[in-house]
Motif scaffolding. Structure first.
Motif, PDB file in Angstrom:
ATOM      1  N   LEU A  41       0.902  -1.148   0.000  1.00  0.00           N
ATOM      2  CA  LEU A  41       0.000   0.000   0.000  1.00  0.00           C
ATOM      3  C   LEU A  41       0.943   1.200   0.000  1.00  0.00           C
ATOM      4  N   TRP A  42       1.042   1.871  -1.143  1.00  0.00           N
ATOM      5  CA  TRP A  42       2.003   2.967  -1.283  1.00  0.00           C
ATOM      6  C   TRP A  42       1.547   4.225  -0.553  1.00  0.00           C
ATOM      7  N   LYS A  74     -15.131   8.171   8.749  1.00  0.00           N
ATOM      8  CA  LYS A  74     -16.437   7.850   8.153  1.00  0.00           C
ATOM      9  C   LYS A  74     -16.382   6.533   7.377  1.00  0.00           C
ATOM     10  N   GLY A  75     -15.279   5.829   7.471  1.00  0.00           N
ATOM     11  CA  GLY A  75     -15.163   4.538   6.790  1.00  0.00           C
ATOM     12  C   GLY A  75     -14.540   4.594   5.404  1.00  0.00           C
ATOM     13  N   LEU A  76     -14.136   5.785   4.950  1.00  0.00           N
ATOM     14  CA  LEU A  76     -13.552   5.904   3.606  1.00  0.00           C
ATOM     15  C   LEU A  76     -12.194   5.236   3.505  1.00  0.00           C
ATOM     16  N   GLY A  77     -11.355   5.438   4.504  1.00  0.00           N
ATOM     17  CA  GLY A  77     -10.033   4.827   4.495  1.00  0.00           C
ATOM     18  C   GLY A  77     -10.146   3.314   4.428  1.00  0.00           C
ATOM     19  N   PHE A 103      -8.867   0.948   1.454  1.00  0.00           N
ATOM     20  CA  PHE A 103      -7.941  -0.127   1.811  1.00  0.00           C
ATOM     21  C   PHE A 103      -8.467  -1.468   1.294  1.00  0.00           C
ATOM     22  N   HIS A 104      -9.740  -1.743   1.559  1.00  0.00           N
ATOM     23  CA  HIS A 104     -10.336  -3.015   1.153  1.00  0.00           C
ATOM     24  C   HIS A 104     -10.396  -3.162  -0.364  1.00  0.00           C
ATOM     25  N   GLU A 105     -10.678  -2.068  -1.059  1.00  0.00           N
ATOM     26  CA  GLU A 105     -10.730  -2.115  -2.529  1.00  0.00           C
ATOM     27  C   GLU A 105      -9.370  -2.532  -3.090  1.00  0.00           C
ATOM     28  N   GLY A 106      -8.313  -1.914  -2.585  1.00  0.00           N
ATOM     29  CA  GLY A 106      -6.964  -2.258  -3.040  1.00  0.00           C
ATOM     30  C   GLY A 106      -6.560  -3.663  -2.635  1.00  0.00           C
ATOM     31  N   HIS A 132      -6.008  -1.221  13.688  1.00  0.00           N
ATOM     32  CA  HIS A 132      -7.434  -1.560  13.725  1.00  0.00           C
ATOM     33  C   HIS A 132      -7.805  -2.510  12.576  1.00  0.00           C
ATOM     34  N   LEU A 133      -7.131  -2.350  11.434  1.00  0.00           N
ATOM     35  CA  LEU A 133      -7.389  -3.220  10.282  1.00  0.00           C
ATOM     36  C   LEU A 133      -6.664  -4.564  10.378  1.00  0.00           C
TER      37      LEU A 133
END
Length: 178
Positions: A95-96, A107-110, A114-117, A146-147
Motif C-alpha cells: 500500500l504505497w 467515516k469509513g472511507l479509508g 484499503f479493502h478495494e486495493g 485496527h485493520l
C-alpha cells in the motif's frame, strides 16, 4: 456521510482532486512533525503533474483509487502496487499511500479504499501486503492496527532535511473476504 461515497479507479481527470487531498492531508497531519518548509513546498500543480506522469506511463505498476463524494469531489485516494524493496520476505505487495481529507476522516472511507486495493491485489495473486507509516502519526498507526496490521519493523528516512522514523505494518491478503 460515507454511504454517499463511491470508490473507483482514478483517471487523469481526478488528478487535481488527488493532488488537493495529498497536500491538504499532509499539511494537516504532519505539521510539527515534518519540516514546515517541506510542507509549504508541496503544491497542487506539482502533485497533479507527478500523478499525471505516473498514470501516463504504461509500465507504471501502481493502481490508483479515489473516494468520490456525492457531488463528484475527490475526498480521498489510495495507491497500491508491487512491493518496493521493503526487506520483509513474503511481502510482495505494498500500500504505497492512502489519504482522506481531514473533514472526511472517521467515516469509513479509508477502510473502503484499503479493502478495494486489498481485494484487487488478492485477485492478482498477491499473498501479503505491507505499508510504511511515519512513527509519529498515531492516527495512521491506529488505523492500520485496527485493520489487523502486524508491526514488522522500522527504518529511518529523511524528509525535507529532517531524519524521521517510519514503521512497517504487514497484512495477510489470503483467506480474507475484503
Amino acid at each position: 456521510e460515507a454511504s454517499v461515497v463511491r470508490i473507483r479507479r482514478a483517471g487523469l481527470e481526478d488528478l487535481p482532486g488527488v493532488a488537493r487531498v495529498l497536500v491538504d492531508t499532509w499539511r494537516a497531519t504532519y505539521r510539527g512533525v515534518v519540516p514546515e518548509a517541506f510542507l509549504e513546498g508541496l503544491s497542487y500543480e506539482g502533485q497533479a503533474e507527478r500523478w499525471a506522469q505516473r498514470l501516463k506511463t504504461p509500465t507504471w505498476p501502481g493502481r490508483l483509487f479515489v473516494a468520490e463524494s456525492e457531488s463528484g469531489e475527490v475526498v480521498g485516494f489510495a495507491t497500491f502496487g508491487p512491493d518496493r524493496a521493503s526487506g520483509f520476505p513474503g511481502y510482495t505487495a505494498e500500500l504505497w499511500a492512502i489519504y482522506v481529507l481531514p473533514t472526511w476522516q472517521r467515516k469509513g472511507l479509508g477502510r473502503a479504499l484499503f479493502h478495494e486495493g486489498a481485494r484487487l491485489l488478492q485477485a492478482e495473486g498477491y499473498g501479503r501486503m505491507r505499508v510504511w507509516v511515519l512513527k509519529e502519526n498515531p492516527k495512521g498507526r491506529g488505523f492500520y492496527e485496527h485493520l489487523g496490521g502486524v508491526l514488522l519493523g522500522e527504518r529511518e528516512i529523511e524528509l525535507g532535511g529532517a531524519k524521521l522514523w517510519e514503521v512497517a505494518y504487514g497484512f495477510d491478503l489470503g483467506g480474507h473476504k475484503w
